[in-house]
Scaffold this active site. Structure first.
Site, mmCIF file in Angstrom:
data_model
loop_
_atom_site.group_PDB
_atom_site.id
_atom_site.type_symbol
_atom_site.label_atom_id
_atom_site.label_comp_id
_atom_site.label_asym_id
_atom_site.label_seq_id
_atom_site.Cartn_x
_atom_site.Cartn_y
_atom_site.Cartn_z
ATOM 1 C CD1 TRP A 61 -2.403 -1.942 0.201
ATOM 2 C CD2 TRP A 61 -3.199 -0.814 1.896
ATOM 3 N NE1 TRP A 61 -3.295 -2.554 0.483
ATOM 4 C CE2 TRP A 61 -4.064 -1.888 1.585
ATOM 5 C CE3 TRP A 61 -3.571 -0.441 3.215
ATOM 6 C CZ2 TRP A 61 -5.283 -2.315 2.309
ATOM 7 C CZ3 TRP A 61 -4.727 -0.792 3.805
ATOM 8 C CH2 TRP A 61 -5.590 -1.823 3.581
ATOM 9 C CE LYS A 62 4.538 1.247 -3.938
ATOM 10 N NZ LYS A 62 5.195 1.535 -5.478
ATOM 11 C CD GLU A 110 8.389 3.065 -4.019
ATOM 12 O OE1 GLU A 110 7.672 3.353 -2.952
ATOM 13 O OE2 GLU A 110 7.456 2.978 -5.230
ATOM 14 N N GLY A 154 5.415 1.441 -10.595
ATOM 15 C CA GLY A 154 4.788 2.865 -10.517
ATOM 16 C C GLY A 154 4.713 3.698 -11.753
ATOM 17 N N GLY A 188 1.591 -2.557 -6.150
ATOM 18 C CA GLY A 188 1.534 -1.425 -5.556
ATOM 19 C C GLY A 188 0.155 -0.681 -5.765
HETATM 20 P P1 PGA Z 1 3.261 -0.698 -8.390
HETATM 21 O O1 PGA Z 1 4.418 -0.685 -7.238
HETATM 22 O O2 PGA Z 1 2.696 -2.014 -8.721
HETATM 23 O O3 PGA Z 1 2.510 0.602 -8.200
HETATM 24 O O4 PGA Z 1 4.411 -0.593 -9.910
HETATM 25 C C1 PGA Z 1 4.999 -2.134 -7.107
HETATM 26 C C2 PGA Z 1 5.895 -1.889 -5.910
HETATM 27 O O5 PGA Z 1 6.512 -0.859 -5.602
HETATM 28 O O6 PGA Z 1 6.039 -2.683 -5.100
#
Ligand code: PGA
Length: 254
Positions: A10-11, A96, A172, A233
């Site tokens: 979910w970040k 990240e 992302g 993500g």
């Molecule tokens: P994303 O992120 O599916 O939005 O590309 C994947 C992740 O960073 O684990």
């Protein structure tokens, strides 16, 4: 057979109420599926999400773990703190964290050791940048991150790991690795893993793909023999999309 595993990352999204709503939707939708799955949520959501997921098969994950037991580590969250909240999984070394927060292969190894020592399942992330891929360094980068990130781990512990192959340029961005490229990179990672921990551990370890995995491309990614699941993500923020992705793992059971 390796049971497919899907983790929603979910970040830094969803405050407590939104988190509870999403998990309540997910628990009904995911109920009949045979894969394993977890949501890796912000620390502040863990307690509420755990309660909302109680009695379901939804695993709870954190997005980081301190390498030390306790003490003067402002801003960090310890293994004991996570254990008390019922956390089972921990994402370690996400790109990240490496890019914005100074995470290195060394700190990845320290956090992974700490997670294993405290009986969490670490989801260790590795993957090349776009420049590295252009320079044909994909395998070399993955090998380096795997070897140094898993330093100090025994073959027995290695069996409990989950690895996420996440090409940085695909995270992302809406760009996904082709299913062949993802499969090749993961096959190579499994080969290196076998050299480090033995064929047995390598045949058991689940290696996920991550990077713009979504409801449209998950079916073909999951059709590849080396891809054991996904770290998802943005698509994990929608119950329908996350369900569709986890559902694409069902093809592995036939
Ligand atoms: P994303 O992120 O599916 O939005 O590309 C994947 C992740 O960073 O684990």
């Amino acid at each position: 057979m390796r049971i497919p595993f899907f983790a929603g990352n979910w970040k830094m999204n969803n405050t407590k109420n939104a988190a509870v709503n999403l998990v309540s939707e997910l628990r009904d939708k995911l109920k009949g599926l045979r894969s394993q799955y977890a949501v890796c949520v912000p620390f502040t959501d863990i307690e509420a999400v755990q309660r909302a997921a109680e009695g379901s098969r939804i695993g709870i994950g954190a997005q980081n773990i301190a390498w030390a037991d306790k003490g003067a580590f402002t801003g960090e969250i310890s293994a004991a703190m996570l254990a008390e909240l019922g956390v089972g999984y921990v994402i370690i070394g996400h790109s990240e964290r490496r890019q914005y927060f100074g995470e290195t292969d060394r700190t990845v190894a320290m956090r992974t050791q700490q997670a294993l020592k405290n009986n969490f399942v670490p989801i260790v992330c590795i993957g090349e940048t776009e420049a590295e891929r252009m320079a044909a360094k994909t395998d070399a980068v993955n090998e380096r991150q795997l070897r140094s990130g898993l330093e100090g781990i025994t073959a027995d512990e290695a069996k409990r790991l989950i690895i996420a192959y996440e090409p940085v340029w695909a995270i992302g961005t809406g760009k996904t690795a082709t299913k062949e490229d993802a499969n090749d990179a993961i096959a190579f990672i499994r080969k290196v893993f076998a050299g480090m921990f033995g064929a047995d551990a390598a045949s058991m370890v689940r290696i996920l793909y991550g990077g713009s995995m979504n409801a449209k491309n998950s079916g073909e990614l999951m059709s590849m023999p080396e891809i054991d699941g996904g770290l998802i993500g943005s698509a994990s923020l929608s119950a329908d999309d996350f369900f569709a992705i986890v559902n694409s793992g069902e093809q592995k059971f036939v």
